[in-house]
Write an enzyme that holds these catalytic residues in place. Structure first.
Site, short mmCIF file in Angstrom:
data_model
loop_
_atom_site.label_atom_id
_atom_site.label_comp_id
_atom_site.label_asym_id
_atom_site.label_seq_id
_atom_site.Cartn_x
_atom_site.Cartn_y
_atom_site.Cartn_z
N ASN A 35 45.87 65.95 47.69
CA ASN A 35 44.44 66.18 47.91
C ASN A 35 44.26 66.63 49.36
O ASN A 35 44.50 65.87 50.29
CB ASN A 35 43.71 64.85 47.64
CG ASN A 35 42.21 64.93 47.88
OD1 ASN A 35 41.71 65.82 48.55
ND2 ASN A 35 41.49 63.97 47.32
N HIS A 69 37.75 70.55 42.91
CA HIS A 69 38.39 69.96 44.09
C HIS A 69 39.56 69.13 43.57
O HIS A 69 39.41 68.38 42.60
CB HIS A 69 37.37 69.08 44.82
CG HIS A 69 38.01 68.06 45.70
ND1 HIS A 69 38.94 68.40 46.65
CD2 HIS A 69 37.90 66.70 45.73
CE1 HIS A 69 39.36 67.29 47.25
NE2 HIS A 69 38.75 66.27 46.70
N CYS A 96 35.40 66.05 51.03
CA CYS A 96 35.93 66.79 49.87
C CYS A 96 34.96 67.85 49.36
O CYS A 96 35.36 68.81 48.72
CB CYS A 96 36.27 65.82 48.74
SG CYS A 96 37.52 64.64 49.22
O1 UT7 Z 1 38.92 63.41 47.01
C1 UT7 Z 1 37.92 62.58 46.56
C2 UT7 Z 1 38.13 61.22 46.91
N1 UT7 Z 1 39.20 60.47 46.30
C3 UT7 Z 1 39.35 60.34 44.98
O2 UT7 Z 1 38.77 61.01 44.16
C4 UT7 Z 1 40.27 59.24 44.53
C5 UT7 Z 1 39.73 58.54 43.31
N2 UT7 Z 1 40.54 57.37 42.93
C6 UT7 Z 1 41.79 57.50 42.50
O3 UT7 Z 1 42.33 58.58 42.39
C7 UT7 Z 1 42.53 56.23 42.07
O4 UT7 Z 1 41.65 55.14 42.16
C8 UT7 Z 1 43.78 55.94 42.95
C9 UT7 Z 1 44.87 56.95 42.60
C10 UT7 Z 1 43.46 55.98 44.40
C11 UT7 Z 1 44.34 54.56 42.63
O5 UT7 Z 1 44.63 54.45 41.26
P1 UT7 Z 1 44.10 53.21 40.43
O6 UT7 Z 1 44.59 53.41 39.06
O7 UT7 Z 1 42.61 53.12 40.62
O8 UT7 Z 1 44.85 52.01 41.10
P2 UT7 Z 1 44.27 50.69 41.81
O9 UT7 Z 1 43.75 51.00 43.17
O10 UT7 Z 1 43.36 49.98 40.87
O11 UT7 Z 1 45.56 49.86 41.99
C12 UT7 Z 1 46.33 49.40 40.85
C13 UT7 Z 1 47.59 48.71 41.35
C14 UT7 Z 1 47.30 47.67 42.42
O12 UT7 Z 1 48.21 46.63 42.26
P3 UT7 Z 1 47.80 45.24 41.53
O13 UT7 Z 1 46.67 44.68 42.35
O14 UT7 Z 1 47.36 45.64 40.15
O15 UT7 Z 1 49.05 44.42 41.58
C15 UT7 Z 1 47.62 48.37 43.71
O16 UT7 Z 1 47.99 47.54 44.75
O17 UT7 Z 1 48.45 49.66 41.96
C16 UT7 Z 1 48.77 49.25 43.30
N3 UT7 Z 1 48.93 50.44 44.11
C17 UT7 Z 1 50.10 51.09 44.24
N4 UT7 Z 1 51.30 50.87 43.73
C18 UT7 Z 1 52.29 51.73 44.06
C19 UT7 Z 1 47.97 51.08 44.83
N5 UT7 Z 1 48.51 52.16 45.43
C20 UT7 Z 1 49.83 52.19 45.08
C21 UT7 Z 1 50.90 53.05 45.38
N6 UT7 Z 1 52.10 52.78 44.85
N7 UT7 Z 1 50.73 54.13 46.16
#
Ligand code: UT7
Length: 334
Positions: A291, A261, A115
């Site tokens: 992204n 980014h 990134c």
């Molecule tokens: O480009 C640079 C690198 N990348 C980034 O900068 C990404 C940085 N991180 C993020 O943007 C966020 O962490 C994400 C968007 C990837 C994830 O969001 P989050 O609010 O951190 O969600 P999480 O991973 O903590 O997951 C929360 C819940 C989980 O379910 P439970 O365990 O609470 O039941 C996940 O399984 O959301 C679930 N989940 C989804 N649900 C529906 C994870 N991905 C999805 C999805 N659709 N696509």
């Protein structure tokens, strides 16, 4: 000492639009979840047979940047290609672009900083121009993510975020005080496994990958600890922007346009708030493209410029954070 200036910008995205609703047919996700957590509405994916690849998308963006710069391709003295998704394992996309552009011999190198790739690429180009070694450098960021994502519920926390596309810039020796004022780069290898794709590599060759193939932890799909990446991103973005501003004796109030980014709209909004910037001072297009890693800043910069949102004399700040971890900033007097 000389300094460098961006004199041409270009972008290319594949035609196929993939909406959140489309993804919800492939995995257990929803438009509501994706928009709420990331701001993304749709992204572009290469379609089988559409002729696109990381290098050919880069070529299309590069051609536009060259045309807008008003230079001849033969004037390019160095090619810097940033990508995490090269067409070949080796050689890199830099030499592919050189061949596709029809430039016989000029140095071409690949930057592997995910990134932060475009920010690193700009910094490399800027150093060569500063020393007087080259006058015109082509910097490209291009990614083909869609070909390597886990499009099942198992990979949903990664797959819904990423999209394909390319952006390019021509950096040239500046004849006045405008141009790149500074670049600051960082990395912290202790976090390599928090956002990575391990194989195929010299560590894990293809036969081993096939042999290992468990249901969990498949090494040829990207792996991401989203929350840790998010937490580090907001801190590092802020730090490296302030580092660049301080180096130039500038204040955050002087920023005219901030182009982050496009990692996650929530990250951009968090930084915007910390910098005290208004909506018109921050450019976001993650809603349309997701992204696109090394391509995200040059695509956003090109669109901001095309829409007349960057004017001569403006203070423009670019900043990125991503896998490695790596991060960096570029401060530009346009
Ligand atoms: O480009 C640079 C690198 N990348 C980034 O900068 C990404 C940085 N991180 C993020 O943007 C966020 O962490 C994400 C968007 C990837 C994830 O969001 P989050 O609010 O951190 O969600 P999480 O991973 O903590 O997951 C929360 C819940 C989980 O379910 P439970 O365990 O609470 O039941 C996940 O399984 O959301 C679930 N989940 C989804 N649900 C529906 C994870 N991905 C999805 C999805 N659709 N696509």
């Amino acid at each position: 000492m000389y300094h460098s200036k961006i004199i041409g910008l270009g972008k290319y995205v594949p035609e196929q639009v993939v909406t959140n609703h489309d993804l919800s047919k492939l995995m257990d996700t929803s438009d509501e979840w994706i928009q709420e957590r990331t701001g993304i509405v749709e992204r572009r994916h290469i379609q089988k047979g559409d002729g696109n690849s990381t290098s050919t998308m880069g070529l299309k963006a590069a051609k536009k940047a060259i045309e807008r710069a008003g230079i001849d391709k033969e004037d390019i003295e160095l090619i810097v290609f940033a990508t995490l998704s090269p067409d070949y394992y080796f050689p890199g996309c830099g030499v592919q672009i050189q061949e596709q552009l029809g430039i016989k011999t000029c140095p071409a190198l690949d930057v592997r900083n995910q990134c932060s790739g475009f920010v690193y690429g700009i910094s490399v180009a800027d150093q060569f121009i500063k020393t007087g070694m080259y006058k015109n450098v082509l910097v490209i960021g291009s990614e083909n993510h869609s070909g390597g994502l886990d499009m099942t519920t198992r990979g949903r926390h990664v797959s819904v975020i990423f999209g394909d596309g390319a952006g390019a810039a021509i950096l040239s020796r500046s004849g006045d005080d405008s141009g790149i004022l500074s670049t600051h780069l960082h990395s912290q290898g202790e976090h390599i496994d928090e956002l990575s794709l391990r194989g195929p590599s010299t560590e894990i060759w293809v036969p081993e990958l096939i042999e290992q193939n468990p249901q969990e932890n498949i090494p040829y799909y990207p792996k991401m600890n989203g929350q840790l990446v998010f937490k580090n991103a907001v801190v590092r973005f802020s730090e490296v922007i302030h580092e660049g501003l301080k180096f130039n004796n500038l204040k955050k109030e002087e920023i005219d346009m901030f182009i982050p980014h496009q990692a996650n709209l929530r990250i951009s909004q968090f930084i915007q708030k910390k910098l005290g910037l208004g909506d018109e001072q921050v450019f976001n297009n993650i809603q349309k493209y997701g992204n696109t890693t090394a391509a995200s800043i040059p695509i956003a910069l090109t669109e901001a410029w095309e829409q007349g949102k960057i004017k001569k004399g403006d203070l423009v700040v670019l900043a990125a954070f991503g896998s490695g971890f790596t991060w960096g900033s570029v401060i530009i007097r346009w």
